[in-house]
Design a protein around this motif. Structure first.
Motif: not given
Length: 204
Positions: A12-13, A18-19, A45-49, A51-61
Protein backbone atom coordinates in the motif's frame (compact mmCIF):
# COMPACT_ATOMS: atom_id res chain seq x y z
CA UNK A 1 -10.95 -4.40 12.94
CA UNK A 2 -8.93 -6.16 10.24
CA UNK A 3 -5.19 -6.30 10.71
CA UNK A 4 -3.09 -6.14 7.58
CA UNK A 5 0.13 -8.05 7.06
CA UNK A 6 3.46 -6.19 6.81
CA UNK A 7 3.54 -7.17 3.13
CA UNK A 8 0.13 -5.59 2.54
CA UNK A 9 1.15 -2.41 4.35
CA UNK A 10 4.35 -2.17 2.33
CA UNK A 11 2.47 -2.74 -0.93
CA UNK A 12 0.00 0.00 0.00
CA UNK A 13 2.83 2.38 0.85
CA UNK A 14 4.58 1.60 -2.43
CA UNK A 15 1.35 2.19 -4.37
CA UNK A 16 0.94 5.54 -2.65
CA UNK A 17 4.51 6.54 -3.54
CA UNK A 18 4.11 5.45 -7.17
CA UNK A 19 0.80 7.21 -7.78
CA UNK A 20 1.96 10.34 -5.95
CA UNK A 21 5.11 10.39 -8.07
CA UNK A 22 3.07 10.48 -11.26
CA UNK A 23 0.74 13.13 -9.86
CA UNK A 24 3.60 15.34 -8.61
CA UNK A 25 5.37 15.17 -11.97
CA UNK A 26 2.25 15.95 -14.00
CA UNK A 27 0.57 18.56 -11.76
CA UNK A 28 3.41 19.76 -9.56
CA UNK A 29 4.01 19.25 -5.85
CA UNK A 30 2.15 22.40 -4.79
CA UNK A 31 -0.71 21.56 -7.16
CA UNK A 32 -1.30 18.12 -5.63
CA UNK A 33 -3.36 18.07 -2.44
CA UNK A 34 -3.55 15.14 -0.05
CA UNK A 35 -7.19 14.43 -0.99
CA UNK A 36 -6.18 13.96 -4.63
CA UNK A 37 -3.10 11.93 -3.74
CA UNK A 38 -4.98 9.45 -1.58
CA UNK A 39 -7.78 9.16 -4.14
CA UNK A 40 -5.23 8.29 -6.84
CA UNK A 41 -4.03 5.41 -4.66
CA UNK A 42 -7.56 4.31 -3.69
CA UNK A 43 -7.00 5.19 -0.03
CA UNK A 44 -8.56 7.44 2.59
CA UNK A 45 -7.01 10.35 4.47
CA UNK A 46 -6.83 8.17 7.55
CA UNK A 47 -4.94 5.47 5.67
CA UNK A 48 -2.53 8.11 4.36
CA UNK A 49 -1.50 9.13 7.86
CA UNK A 50 -0.98 5.49 8.72
CA UNK A 51 1.95 5.50 6.29
CA UNK A 52 3.23 9.11 6.23
CA UNK A 53 3.46 11.72 8.94
CA UNK A 54 2.85 14.61 6.53
CA UNK A 55 2.78 15.59 2.88
CA UNK A 56 6.46 16.55 3.18
CA UNK A 57 7.20 13.01 4.41
CA UNK A 58 5.48 11.63 1.32
CA UNK A 59 7.35 14.06 -0.97
CA UNK A 60 10.71 12.97 0.47
CA UNK A 61 9.75 9.31 0.00
CA UNK A 62 8.60 9.94 -3.58
CA UNK A 63 11.78 11.82 -4.50
CA UNK A 64 13.97 9.08 -3.02
CA UNK A 65 12.05 6.27 -4.76
CA UNK A 66 11.81 8.03 -8.12
CA UNK A 67 15.56 8.59 -8.25
CA UNK A 68 16.29 5.08 -6.94
CA UNK A 69 14.21 3.64 -9.78
CA UNK A 70 15.99 5.84 -12.34
CA UNK A 71 19.40 4.82 -11.01
CA UNK A 72 18.38 1.15 -11.23
CA UNK A 73 17.53 1.60 -14.91
CA UNK A 74 20.91 3.17 -15.70
CA UNK A 75 22.77 0.56 -13.64
CA UNK A 76 20.95 -2.25 -15.49
CA UNK A 77 22.28 -1.10 -18.87
CA UNK A 78 25.28 -2.98 -20.28
CA UNK A 79 28.43 -0.93 -19.59
CA UNK A 80 29.86 1.16 -22.38
CA UNK A 81 29.27 4.00 -24.80
CA UNK A 82 26.51 2.20 -26.72
CA UNK A 83 24.36 2.20 -23.59
CA UNK A 84 25.14 5.87 -22.98
CA UNK A 85 24.08 6.74 -26.52
CA UNK A 86 20.85 4.79 -26.20
CA UNK A 87 20.01 6.43 -22.87
CA UNK A 88 20.72 9.91 -24.27
CA UNK A 89 18.50 9.24 -27.30
CA UNK A 90 15.63 8.17 -25.04
CA UNK A 91 16.08 10.96 -22.51
CA UNK A 92 16.21 13.69 -25.18
CA UNK A 93 13.35 12.25 -27.27
CA UNK A 94 9.98 13.86 -28.07
CA UNK A 95 8.27 10.92 -26.32
CA UNK A 96 10.08 11.64 -23.05
CA UNK A 97 9.43 15.35 -23.44
CA UNK A 98 5.70 14.61 -23.62
CA UNK A 99 5.64 12.11 -20.75
CA UNK A 100 5.82 14.28 -17.64
CA UNK A 101 4.09 11.77 -15.35
CA UNK A 102 6.27 8.84 -16.38
CA UNK A 103 9.50 10.68 -17.05
CA UNK A 104 12.56 11.99 -15.23
CA UNK A 105 11.81 13.27 -11.71
CA UNK A 106 14.59 15.85 -11.87
CA UNK A 107 13.29 17.53 -15.02
CA UNK A 108 9.72 17.56 -13.70
CA UNK A 109 10.29 18.58 -10.08
CA UNK A 110 13.66 20.28 -9.66
CA UNK A 111 12.37 23.84 -9.37
CA UNK A 112 9.93 22.83 -6.62
CA UNK A 113 12.39 20.57 -4.79
CA UNK A 114 14.68 23.57 -4.35
CA UNK A 115 11.94 25.24 -2.31
CA UNK A 116 11.03 22.17 -0.22
CA UNK A 117 12.15 21.44 3.31
CA UNK A 118 15.59 20.05 4.09
CA UNK A 119 14.45 16.41 4.30
CA UNK A 120 13.17 16.53 0.71
CA UNK A 121 16.32 18.27 -0.52
CA UNK A 122 18.51 15.73 1.28
CA UNK A 123 16.57 12.89 -0.37
CA UNK A 124 17.16 14.56 -3.73
CA UNK A 125 20.84 15.14 -2.97
CA UNK A 126 21.37 11.45 -2.22
CA UNK A 127 19.47 10.40 -5.33
CA UNK A 128 21.25 12.84 -7.62
CA UNK A 129 24.64 11.73 -6.31
CA UNK A 130 23.69 8.09 -6.96
CA UNK A 131 22.53 8.98 -10.48
CA UNK A 132 25.84 10.71 -11.22
CA UNK A 133 27.74 7.64 -10.05
CA UNK A 134 25.54 5.44 -12.25
CA UNK A 135 26.56 7.58 -15.23
CA UNK A 136 30.22 7.44 -14.17
CA UNK A 137 30.19 3.66 -14.53
CA UNK A 138 29.38 3.99 -18.23
CA UNK A 139 32.13 6.49 -19.09
CA UNK A 140 35.61 5.35 -20.04
CA UNK A 141 38.63 6.91 -18.37
CA UNK A 142 41.36 6.36 -15.85
CA UNK A 143 40.99 9.77 -14.24
CA UNK A 144 38.29 9.43 -11.59
CA UNK A 145 37.87 13.15 -10.99
CA UNK A 146 37.52 14.03 -14.68
CA UNK A 147 35.15 11.12 -15.29
CA UNK A 148 32.95 12.33 -12.44
CA UNK A 149 33.05 15.89 -13.78
CA UNK A 150 31.84 14.60 -17.15
CA UNK A 151 29.04 12.66 -15.46
CA UNK A 152 27.96 15.76 -13.53
CA UNK A 153 28.03 17.73 -16.77
CA UNK A 154 25.89 15.15 -18.56
CA UNK A 155 23.40 14.97 -15.71
CA UNK A 156 23.03 18.77 -15.60
CA UNK A 157 22.84 19.11 -19.39
CA UNK A 158 20.13 16.47 -19.71
CA UNK A 159 17.90 17.84 -16.96
CA UNK A 160 18.20 21.49 -17.99
CA UNK A 161 17.70 20.75 -21.68
CA UNK A 162 14.56 18.70 -21.10
CA UNK A 163 13.14 21.43 -18.87
CA UNK A 164 13.80 24.04 -21.57
CA UNK A 165 12.34 21.87 -24.33
CA UNK A 166 9.16 21.44 -22.30
CA UNK A 167 8.89 25.12 -21.40
CA UNK A 168 9.02 26.76 -24.84
CA UNK A 169 5.85 27.10 -26.92
CA UNK A 170 7.57 26.86 -30.31
CA UNK A 171 7.62 23.16 -31.36
CA UNK A 172 10.49 23.68 -33.78
CA UNK A 173 12.63 25.38 -31.14
CA UNK A 174 11.78 22.62 -28.68
CA UNK A 175 12.95 19.98 -31.16
CA UNK A 176 16.14 21.94 -31.83
CA UNK A 177 16.85 22.15 -28.09
CA UNK A 178 16.60 18.36 -27.83
CA UNK A 179 18.76 17.80 -30.92
CA UNK A 180 21.44 20.26 -29.78
CA UNK A 181 21.44 18.77 -26.30
CA UNK A 182 21.97 15.29 -27.74
CA UNK A 183 24.88 16.48 -29.88
CA UNK A 184 26.53 18.28 -26.97
CA UNK A 185 25.89 15.38 -24.60
CA UNK A 186 27.57 12.93 -26.99
CA UNK A 187 30.53 15.29 -27.34
CA UNK A 188 30.84 15.43 -23.56
CA UNK A 189 30.41 11.66 -23.17
CA UNK A 190 33.15 10.87 -25.71
CA UNK A 191 35.59 13.70 -24.92
CA UNK A 192 39.18 12.54 -24.27
CA UNK A 193 39.97 12.82 -20.60
CA UNK A 194 43.25 14.56 -21.30
CA UNK A 195 41.80 17.36 -23.42
CA UNK A 196 40.48 19.49 -20.58
CA UNK A 197 43.66 19.63 -18.52
CA UNK A 198 46.86 21.46 -19.47
CA UNK A 199 50.08 19.48 -19.52
CA UNK A 200 53.29 20.60 -17.84
CA UNK A 201 54.56 21.72 -21.26
CA UNK A 202 51.42 23.82 -21.85
CA UNK A 203 52.03 25.77 -18.66
CA UNK A 204 55.74 26.43 -19.18
Amino acid sequence: MARYSPEHKEATRRRMIETAGRRFKSDGIDGSGIATLVADAGLTNGAFYGHFSSKDDLIASVVAQQLEDQVAVVNSLPPGLESVEGFLRWYLSPDHRADLAGGCPSAALLDEIGRCDVAVREAYTDGAAAMIQAIVRHLDGGDAQRTEERAIGLFSLLVGSLQAARAVTDPELSDRILAAAYSNAMTLATAPLTSARPTDQDTE
